[in-house]
Motif scaffolding. Structure first.
Motif, PDB file in Angstrom:
ATOM      1  N   THR A 206       0.837  -1.205   0.000  1.00  0.00           N
ATOM      2  CA  THR A 206       0.000   0.000   0.000  1.00  0.00           C
ATOM      3  C   THR A 206       0.869   1.251   0.000  1.00  0.00           C
ATOM      4  O   THR A 206       0.605   2.209  -0.737  1.00  0.00           O
ATOM      5  CB  THR A 206      -0.947  -0.010   1.214  1.00  0.00           C
ATOM      6  OG1 THR A 206      -1.775  -1.179   1.147  1.00  0.00           O
ATOM      7  CG2 THR A 206      -1.823   1.235   1.232  1.00  0.00           C
TER       8      THR A 206
ATOM      9  N   ARG B  70      -8.356   0.239  -4.903  1.00  0.00           N
ATOM     10  CA  ARG B  70      -8.018  -0.929  -4.082  1.00  0.00           C
ATOM     11  C   ARG B  70      -9.145  -1.945  -4.081  1.00  0.00           C
ATOM     12  O   ARG B  70     -10.287  -1.648  -4.437  1.00  0.00           O
ATOM     13  CB  ARG B  70      -7.737  -0.501  -2.636  1.00  0.00           C
ATOM     14  CG  ARG B  70      -8.984  -0.008  -1.891  1.00  0.00           C
ATOM     15  CD  ARG B  70      -8.660   0.352  -0.463  1.00  0.00           C
ATOM     16  NE  ARG B  70      -9.850   0.797   0.275  1.00  0.00           N
ATOM     17  CZ  ARG B  70      -9.851   1.119   1.562  1.00  0.00           C
ATOM     18  NH1 ARG B  70      -8.719   1.045   2.265  1.00  0.00           N
ATOM     19  NH2 ARG B  70     -10.953   1.497   2.160  1.00  0.00           N
TER      20      ARG B  70
ATOM     21  N   CYS C 187      -3.842  -0.622  -8.811  1.00  0.00           N
ATOM     22  CA  CYS C 187      -4.803  -1.271  -7.913  1.00  0.00           C
ATOM     23  C   CYS C 187      -4.091  -2.063  -6.816  1.00  0.00           C
ATOM     24  O   CYS C 187      -3.279  -2.947  -7.088  1.00  0.00           O
ATOM     25  CB  CYS C 187      -5.713  -2.196  -8.711  1.00  0.00           C
ATOM     26  SG  CYS C 187      -7.123  -2.818  -7.776  1.00  0.00           S
ATOM     27  N   ASP C 188      -4.410  -1.704  -5.582  1.00  0.00           N
ATOM     28  CA  ASP C 188      -3.887  -2.367  -4.394  1.00  0.00           C
ATOM     29  C   ASP C 188      -4.735  -3.615  -4.141  1.00  0.00           C
ATOM     30  O   ASP C 188      -5.808  -3.540  -3.587  1.00  0.00           O
ATOM     31  CB  ASP C 188      -3.969  -1.375  -3.220  1.00  0.00           C
ATOM     32  CG  ASP C 188      -3.373  -1.910  -1.932  1.00  0.00           C
ATOM     33  OD1 ASP C 188      -3.139  -3.125  -1.834  1.00  0.00           O
ATOM     34  OD2 ASP C 188      -3.161  -1.091  -1.017  1.00  0.00           O
TER      35      ASP C 188
END
Length: 206
Positions: free
Chosen positions: A19, A40, A95-96
């Motif tokens: 993150t 996320r 995108c986490d």
């Protein structure tokens, strides 16, 4: 019609630092005036925000299959209403967590059938595949020490579970070396960033 953007996902077990790295990559791209969004999973859509609360903080037992379908529901909504439109606008989507998290956590971690999860993932993403995935690999003991404060449902799983996750991510990378790149996340934040941005610069030809 504008050129389709690129879809880059960040993966790894809890405590790997992904993150933090995702946020640093976004800042780097912003500074370079490269149009991007950071999102996320779970929780990247309005519906997903509610699903995230259930997935990470529901205090009663959740069956493994129910857990998997909740993640898939979050992903399907996220793809349709956030990721796909951004890619069509030519943006880079950071995108986490994404499909590999479900494969690692619910497949390798929860011992569910990997091929079944792959098929379900394919339904949820509707043809929108990551172009590049970076796995932040860290030894499980170090990762657990990094987790601060109250742990969510998955962070609170035992060491054996988290070792399965790490092995699962490395197995995914082994089978898809073109898409999945592994970064040594045992290093300090700056060195991890340097290794990560090198991969992304080469991929995007920056």
């Amino acid at each position: 019609m504008s050129k389709r953007g690129y879809f880059i996902t960040f993966e790894g077990a809890d405590g790997c630092g992904k993150t933090t790295q995702a946020e640093l990559i976004k800042k780097y791209l912003d500074d370079k005036n490269v149009e991007n969004i950071l999102t996320r999973e779970p929780g990247g859509s309005e519906l997903g925000v509610h699903l995230r609360k259930i997935l990470l903080h529901y205090e009663k037992p959740v069956s493994n299959i129910a857990e998997t379908f909740l993640y898939l529901a979050d992903r399907a909504q996220h793809i349709e209403y956030k990721i796909k439109p951004a890619l069509e606008e030519g943006k880079i989507v950071l995108c986490d967590r994404h499909t590999d998290s479900t494969l690692a956590y619910q497949g390798y971690g929860r011992n569910q059938d990997l091929e079944t999860i792959k098929r379900l993932n394919n339904i949820a993403i509707n043809g929108i595949l990551p172009d590049l995935t970076i796995v932040f690999d860290v030894d499980s003991e170090t990762a657990q020490k990094r987790l601060k404060g109250e742990k969510d449902r998955l962070e609170a799983e035992g060491m054996e579970f988290h070792k399965k996750l790490r092995a699962g991510y490395l197995d995914i990378a082994k089978h898809e070396p073109k898409r999945v790149k592994v970064v040594d996340a045992n290093q300090d934040i700056e060195q991890v960033f340097n290794d990560t941005i090198k991969i992304i610069r080469e991929f995007l030809n920056l």
